[in-house]
Scaffold this active site. Sequence first.
Site, short mmCIF file in Angstrom:
data_model
loop_
_atom_site.label_atom_id
_atom_site.label_comp_id
_atom_site.label_asym_id
_atom_site.label_seq_id
_atom_site.Cartn_x
_atom_site.Cartn_y
_atom_site.Cartn_z
N PHE A 43 0.85 -1.18 0.00
CA PHE A 43 0.00 0.00 0.00
C PHE A 43 0.89 1.23 0.00
O PHE A 43 1.74 1.39 0.88
CB PHE A 43 -0.94 0.02 1.22
CG PHE A 43 -1.89 1.19 1.17
CD1 PHE A 43 -3.02 1.15 0.37
CD2 PHE A 43 -1.63 2.34 1.90
CE1 PHE A 43 -3.89 2.24 0.30
CE2 PHE A 43 -2.50 3.44 1.83
CZ PHE A 43 -3.62 3.38 1.03
N ASP A 48 9.22 2.71 1.80
CA ASP A 48 8.02 3.41 2.28
C ASP A 48 7.87 3.12 3.76
O ASP A 48 7.44 2.05 4.16
CB ASP A 48 6.81 2.92 1.48
CG ASP A 48 5.51 3.61 1.92
OD1 ASP A 48 5.48 4.22 3.01
OD2 ASP A 48 4.52 3.53 1.17
N LYS A 92 2.74 9.07 8.73
CA LYS A 92 1.74 8.83 9.79
C LYS A 92 2.11 9.39 11.16
O LYS A 92 1.43 10.27 11.67
CB LYS A 92 1.42 7.34 9.87
CG LYS A 92 0.56 6.88 8.69
CD LYS A 92 0.02 5.49 8.85
CE LYS A 92 -1.11 5.20 7.88
NZ LYS A 92 -0.70 4.76 6.55
C1 LIG Z 1 -1.01 5.00 5.14
C2 LIG Z 1 0.05 4.65 4.17
C3 LIG Z 1 0.26 5.44 3.01
C4 LIG Z 1 -0.65 6.58 2.61
O1 LIG Z 1 -0.62 7.63 3.52
P1 LIG Z 1 -1.77 8.76 3.44
O2 LIG Z 1 -1.35 9.75 4.47
O3 LIG Z 1 -3.07 8.09 3.74
O4 LIG Z 1 -1.74 9.31 2.07
C5 LIG Z 1 1.34 5.12 2.20
N1 LIG Z 1 2.15 4.08 2.48
C6 LIG Z 1 1.96 3.30 3.57
C7 LIG Z 1 2.90 2.18 3.84
C8 LIG Z 1 0.90 3.55 4.44
O5 LIG Z 1 0.68 2.75 5.49
#
Ligand SMILES: *Cc1c(COP(=O)(O)O)cnc(C)c1O
Length: 396
Positions: free
Chosen positions: A139, A224, A253
């Site tokens: 994701f 990421d 986050k």
């Molecule tokens: C939550 C998440 C995102 C997206 O972040 P947003 O602030 O919702 O755009 C991207 N990569 C990972 C691994 C995530 O957990």
Amino acid sequence: MWEELKALDGEHVMQTYMGRFDVAFVRGDGTRLWDSDGKEYLDFLCGLAVVSLGHAHPAIAAAIADQAQTLVHTSNFFLNPWQPRLAAKIDGMLGGGGRVFCANSGAEANECAIKLARRYGQTNGGPERFHILSAYGSFHGRTLTTLAATGQPQKQETFQPLPTGFRQVEYADIDALAAAMDERVCAVMLEPVLGEGGVVPAPPGYLEAVRDLCNEREALLIIDEVQTGLGRTGRWFGFEHAEIEPDVVTMAKALGNGVPIGACWARESAAHALRPGDHATTFGGQALAARVALTVLEVMEEIDAPGLAEKAGARLSSGLSMLPGVASVRGHGLLLGAELDSGIDAPPVVAECLDRGLVVNAVTPTAVRLAPPLTVSDAEIDEALTILGAVLEASR
Ligand SMILES: *Cc1c(COP(=O)(O)O)cnc(C)c1O
């Protein structure tokens, strides 16, 4: 209040969220939340691994209030006192010798990484070198481009055509990655633990092998860390569970403890691929968000947030593995997934936990995700285990 909120939501809010619960939270303190009826909850999700220092943290609240009364926003035409200091702090945490772009979310941090990788590919290979490889089950966000990188075909189908140049391979399969790694590839983008994909950590040796492959083929390694970064896994960054040095690291986050901010770090040799005029944001790195993020990182250092996560994570993990109905536990630190015994579905377990005052999340149909604040106490962990244990006992 609840009836009013429910009615307004039903009438005026775009209905894009699936399976939202019939609860409105109105107040928080540390690991605790209170809903609109005054009912108290233990928050073992903390806004999806966002509120890592707990709700209404005094130092964060003070930073927000003071900066709100001083200067919130001036645009990126000018410097403010906090963006450069935050960038220096993040760079230091990643070993130095890199640069930071401040964004407003995880998806935006990843957009920066993707644009940087394409620019890097152009200058180090030519116009055909723009492909980015990522993993099935990953994701990376919900903007069109980060959705193209996200390895979940069911989320992508409705929005075709997506930007081209994104391909996925099986996570943890180094041969599949090597086979896909042709001369069009400018970068590989991976989470050190698949978060939304079910809390699946990279197996030992995988990220090291990916790093070697990227070196060999001259592709950037983008990690990421939007969910795993900033202490959550028991290290400052999730990739530190492996022996690698990424080229690009994205985070978001936990960075603002709930105030929206994201960041993309890149080592100098990659960072200079983006030139003046290539990328920009109105809000990114504004005084308010940047000061809050700097304060978050300072508090995290003071309390040794990764150390707390490792210790509390060990207690939570071993407690979970002893519960009836838990088949196995995976993850690192305080990013844990409890796989339930076959025959027990996660969504009703999560709903019942909420009813009994524990906030957790069904990360897959068969697994419960637990991600409490890194400041969670032993007593709170034991209380959460008691609630979850009782719910599981009743589900068998
Ligand atoms: C939550 C998440 C995102 C997206 O972040 P947003 O602030 O919702 O755009 C991207 N990569 C990972 C691994 C995530 O957990």
